[in-house]
Structures are given as C-alpha cells and as structure tokens.
Scaffold this motif. Sequence first.
Motif, mmCIF file in Angstrom:
data_model
loop_
_atom_site.group_PDB
_atom_site.id
_atom_site.type_symbol
_atom_site.label_atom_id
_atom_site.label_comp_id
_atom_site.label_asym_id
_atom_site.label_seq_id
_atom_site.Cartn_x
_atom_site.Cartn_y
_atom_site.Cartn_z
ATOM 1 N N VAL A 42 0.876 -1.173 0.000
ATOM 2 C CA VAL A 42 0.000 0.000 0.000
ATOM 3 C C VAL A 42 0.913 1.222 0.000
ATOM 4 O O VAL A 42 1.802 1.349 0.846
ATOM 5 N N ARG A 43 0.675 2.106 -0.946
ATOM 6 C CA ARG A 43 1.625 3.208 -1.126
ATOM 7 C C ARG A 43 1.069 4.567 -0.738
ATOM 8 O O ARG A 43 1.772 5.411 -0.184
ATOM 9 N N GLY A 44 -0.203 4.834 -1.069
ATOM 10 C CA GLY A 44 -0.741 6.164 -0.814
ATOM 11 C C GLY A 44 0.001 7.210 -1.628
ATOM 12 O O GLY A 44 0.376 6.983 -2.777
ATOM 13 N N ARG A 45 0.268 8.344 -1.007
ATOM 14 C CA ARG A 45 0.976 9.430 -1.689
ATOM 15 C C ARG A 45 2.433 9.545 -1.236
ATOM 16 O O ARG A 45 3.095 10.532 -1.493
ATOM 17 N N VAL A 46 2.907 8.512 -0.556
ATOM 18 C CA VAL A 46 4.264 8.547 -0.009
ATOM 19 C C VAL A 46 5.228 7.891 -0.985
ATOM 20 O O VAL A 46 4.928 6.828 -1.547
ATOM 21 N N PRO A 47 6.393 8.488 -1.238
ATOM 22 C CA PRO A 47 7.375 7.874 -2.143
ATOM 23 C C PRO A 47 7.773 6.478 -1.654
ATOM 24 O O PRO A 47 7.865 6.229 -0.456
ATOM 25 N N MET A 48 8.017 5.569 -2.616
ATOM 26 C CA MET A 48 8.356 4.197 -2.270
ATOM 27 C C MET A 48 9.578 3.747 -3.062
ATOM 28 O O MET A 48 9.692 4.015 -4.262
ATOM 29 N N THR A 49 10.493 3.058 -2.387
ATOM 30 C CA THR A 49 11.662 2.492 -3.058
ATOM 31 C C THR A 49 11.217 1.327 -3.934
ATOM 32 O O THR A 49 10.543 0.410 -3.473
ATOM 33 N N LYS A 50 11.603 1.361 -5.219
ATOM 34 C CA LYS A 50 11.167 0.341 -6.167
ATOM 35 C C LYS A 50 11.866 -0.993 -5.902
ATOM 36 O O LYS A 50 12.919 -1.056 -5.272
ATOM 37 N N SER A 51 11.255 -2.074 -6.410
ATOM 38 C CA SER A 51 11.717 -3.423 -6.103
ATOM 39 C C SER A 51 13.156 -3.673 -6.539
ATOM 40 O O SER A 51 13.903 -4.370 -5.852
ATOM 41 N N GLU A 52 13.571 -3.102 -7.690
ATOM 42 C CA GLU A 52 14.939 -3.323 -8.167
ATOM 43 C C GLU A 52 15.956 -2.755 -7.185
ATOM 44 O O GLU A 52 16.983 -3.383 -6.900
ATOM 45 N N VAL A 53 15.657 -1.578 -6.653
ATOM 46 C CA VAL A 53 16.561 -0.945 -5.694
ATOM 47 C C VAL A 53 16.520 -1.694 -4.368
ATOM 48 O O VAL A 53 17.555 -1.946 -3.740
ATOM 49 N N ARG A 54 15.310 -2.089 -3.947
ATOM 50 C CA ARG A 54 15.185 -2.828 -2.695
ATOM 51 C C ARG A 54 16.023 -4.107 -2.705
ATOM 52 O O ARG A 54 16.682 -4.451 -1.731
ATOM 53 N N ALA A 55 15.967 -4.823 -3.825
ATOM 54 C CA ALA A 55 16.718 -6.075 -3.916
ATOM 55 C C ALA A 55 18.211 -5.828 -3.740
ATOM 56 O O ALA A 55 18.899 -6.590 -3.048
ATOM 57 N N LEU A 56 18.735 -4.761 -4.334
ATOM 58 C CA LEU A 56 20.160 -4.456 -4.189
ATOM 59 C C LEU A 56 20.488 -3.986 -2.770
ATOM 60 O O LEU A 56 21.531 -4.348 -2.220
ATOM 61 N N VAL A 57 19.606 -3.195 -2.183
ATOM 62 C CA VAL A 57 19.840 -2.734 -0.809
ATOM 63 C C VAL A 57 19.913 -3.930 0.126
ATOM 64 O O VAL A 57 20.818 -4.038 0.964
ATOM 65 N N LEU A 58 18.967 -4.863 -0.011
ATOM 66 C CA LEU A 58 18.965 -6.041 0.867
ATOM 67 C C LEU A 58 20.190 -6.914 0.621
ATOM 68 O O LEU A 58 20.748 -7.491 1.563
ATOM 69 N N SER A 59 20.643 -6.998 -0.620
ATOM 70 C CA SER A 59 21.836 -7.806 -0.887
ATOM 71 C C SER A 59 23.066 -7.186 -0.248
ATOM 72 O O SER A 59 23.955 -7.898 0.229
ATOM 73 N N ARG A 60 23.118 -5.863 -0.208
ATOM 74 C CA ARG A 60 24.265 -5.187 0.413
ATOM 75 C C ARG A 60 24.194 -5.249 1.946
ATOM 76 O O ARG A 60 25.208 -5.290 2.621
ATOM 77 N N LEU A 61 22.986 -5.278 2.486
ATOM 78 C CA LEU A 61 22.845 -5.340 3.948
ATOM 79 C C LEU A 61 23.287 -6.689 4.498
ATOM 80 O O LEU A 61 23.887 -6.762 5.572
ATOM 81 N N GLY A 62 22.957 -7.770 3.794
ATOM 82 C CA GLY A 62 23.299 -9.097 4.302
ATOM 83 C C GLY A 62 22.564 -9.412 5.600
ATOM 84 O O GLY A 62 23.166 -9.870 6.565
ATOM 85 N N MET A 63 21.242 -9.195 5.618
ATOM 86 C CA MET A 63 20.457 -9.403 6.835
ATOM 87 C C MET A 63 20.517 -10.849 7.293
ATOM 88 O O MET A 63 20.473 -11.784 6.487
ATOM 89 N N GLN A 64 20.589 -11.051 8.621
ATOM 90 C CA GLN A 64 20.542 -12.364 9.249
ATOM 91 C C GLN A 64 19.266 -12.461 10.094
ATOM 92 O O GLN A 64 18.728 -11.435 10.535
ATOM 93 N N PRO A 65 18.745 -13.684 10.324
ATOM 94 C CA PRO A 65 17.453 -13.821 11.011
ATOM 95 C C PRO A 65 17.348 -13.091 12.347
ATOM 96 O O PRO A 65 16.287 -12.580 12.688
ATOM 97 N N GLY A 66 18.427 -13.033 13.115
ATOM 98 C CA GLY A 66 18.351 -12.424 14.439
ATOM 99 C C GLY A 66 18.813 -10.985 14.513
ATOM 100 O O GLY A 66 18.967 -10.431 15.608
ATOM 101 N N ASP A 67 19.009 -10.334 13.375
ATOM 102 C CA ASP A 67 19.557 -8.970 13.376
ATOM 103 C C ASP A 67 18.611 -7.951 14.008
ATOM 104 O O ASP A 67 17.387 -8.050 13.897
ATOM 105 N N ILE A 68 19.226 -6.946 14.638
ATOM 106 C CA ILE A 68 18.545 -5.715 15.036
ATOM 107 C C ILE A 68 18.908 -4.679 13.987
ATOM 108 O O ILE A 68 20.088 -4.481 13.689
ATOM 109 N N ALA A 69 17.898 -4.028 13.401
ATOM 110 C CA ALA A 69 18.178 -3.131 12.280
ATOM 111 C C ALA A 69 17.286 -1.902 12.337
ATOM 112 O O ALA A 69 16.192 -1.929 12.915
#
Length: 402
Positions: free
Chosen positions: A220-247
Amino acid sequence: MPREIALIGAGMGTPESLTAAAAGALAAADCLIGAARLLEGLAGEKPAFAAVSPGEIRGILESHPEFLRPAVLFSGDGGFYSGARLLRQELAGWQIREYPGVSSLAYFCAAIHQNWEDAYLLSLHGRRGNLAAAAARHPKVFLLTDREHSPQALCRQLTEEGLGQAEVFVGERLGAPEERIRQGRAESLAKEEFGQPSVMLVCARPMAAGGFGLRDECFVRGRVPMTKSEVRALVLSRLGMQPGDIAYDIGAGTGSISVEMALAAWEGQVYAVEQNPQAAELIRENRRRLGAFAIQVVEGRAPAALAELPAPDKAVIGGSGGSLREILALLLDKNPAVRVVITAITPETVSQALAAIRALPMGEPEILTITAARGRAAGGHTLMMGQNPVWIITAEGDRHAH
C-alpha cells in the motif's frame, strides 16, 4: 572411585516420565541437585539440594566431596532450553555424563496427537522472541511460556496482529496430577487464564510474504514515495540481513524496505523510523498485509528518535533530513561495527554521504548506481520507461578505530 556427575533429563518430573537410562542413573546417584519441584517428585530419601544456577550447583559439588555419584536434575531434556548448557561450561574439566529425557515438546505433542518435525521451536521463558513473526512463517510453533509471556497474553497478541483464527493448544503443569490441556482459537483463549508452567503449540496459516525484491504492487503506497523493487533487492543484498539482526530503516517512507528487512530478520527486530504520520500509518498497514511482524514503527526524526533504541547490526538511511553525519555518528556510538546502506537520488546527497563516512571511523565505502527501466506496452510495441538513477552507498564501522 573417580567422581562422575550425572546430568539427568527428568522428563515431566515424575518417575513415570523418566527414561530407563535416566531412572538407572537416578537410582545410582548418592545425592540430587535441582529445582525444588523436581526434587519433591524424585528425591525420595536421598540427600537433596535445591539449586538451579550453575554457580550454586558447582558450589554444592565443591562443598560436598563425600558424594561420588551426584546427579543434577533438569526438567524435560537437558538439550532443550535447559540449564545444562551453562552448567557444562561451569563444570568444564569435570567428569560428567548426560542422560537425555522426555522433552516437554515430545510429551505435549504426543498428548495432542501432533507431529512436531515441522514445528518451529521458541522459548519465551525468560527470553525475548516474536511469536507473531514465527507464526506468520511456520505452520506450527511450539513455545515455552512464563508468567509475563503467558498463554493468555500471547493469544491476545496473536489476535491483535490479525492471527486470532490460529488454532492453539495449551498444556499446563504437564505430568502433574493437575495437568490440563486446552484447545481453541487464539481469540477465544485470549479471554481465559492459565497456570504455570505452560507450553503452547500454535497452528496458523503462514502469511509472511516470500521471495526477495517483492513486487511493488504488494505494498500500500498512498501518496508517499516508495523504493522500487529493483533498488530494494540491491539494498537487501548489500545489507546481508541475518534472522536475528537488530536493524534500523531511517526515513522508512511506506516501509517497503522495512518489510523486506523484517522478513529476512524475522527472529530479530526492525525499527522503521519515520517522522511523517501518514507514512507511519502506511508502514503499519504494510506490516499487517505482508506478515512482517518484526517491524516496530518509531515515529520521530532521526537522530533524536534513535536515542533509546537498542544497538543495531544493520541500518538503512533513506532520508536524513540534513542530519546524515549526526545519524552515522550515533549509529557508530551504539555499534562501532554497524553496517550501513545509504540510498540517494541526488549527487549532492552522495557528496554529503561520502564526506560524512570518510570523516568518521568507517571503512572505505562501496558505491553503486542503478538505473532501471521497465517495459510498457504502446500499441504493438514495448517501450522501456527509465526510472530515476539511485546511488547505493555501503560502509561499515571500523571497530579497530574506536
């Protein structure tokens, strides 16, 4: 005779729930140590010492060298959320032998005729955890409760998160004469009271979104800017999130990145920090829609809104309100090794980000620019419609510089 300490899984604390090997070790013991509840049911005429902390138990063993076959009792099985792990460390170098027991998991699932090989195992007995996030991902969740995280409170939490239809089994005082097992929907059991100790099995339909780089239409987006899926995928790949992370997701907008972070770090916690009240409500809605229950929305402006939050393992900065250097400095103060991903859509922001990173105790940043284009049908042809370029800057704190 050399001294040997037996660590015995005492099942439900009754003679009937002991394995044959555990019963033999209990009979051979010349003294018993453990929780008062277990000693009451199993000690008989043997010398017994009520103690549960590893230091206390070691102190008793050292104070009574006359006992050559002492036994320490643990409820259930010593390998399943018991004090045996810490006691092993305390008794490093001592001669010990372990006897497995019937865990509360095995006992309870047998009583309610449920297999448990597909269950996620969770303990909230003196621990932190997120039952809703686990139930959104797994068809079965078995958990140990305590007085704070009682079955009633947990069923209330499930109901508030939209999981009130989950089927819940609750077992109270397993193995005792007053043992009681109840079954019902979470929304119904939230109105009842339960004794301790209690265990639960929660059976819900998994609802957490799967995959990586979720389609934009999921949100759900409304009128608020949203990061597109292509960028999100790269951001998550750079973060390297682990199941127990605090972020942290700072300047979270609609929460699209927060959701993907929370689905990856579902055993941890993601703080979605946003100063726009309309955007904060969108984050809550996307959290509910996609089962990203590890998100906690924090309304406010960074860095002040971050002050009371726990130290992060990872952080995304999508909006800083001109306080980028101050935000980075606070993150490093909380965790000198924090991993940070900054997204920017203007070269001025990139310049500010690089200057701040290089002025602080951080490693050399990695810089990536992505320009994506999506196809759009136009008559009998497909036109590629370009999106705005986005810079993705990744850096880690240099712990050796602190």
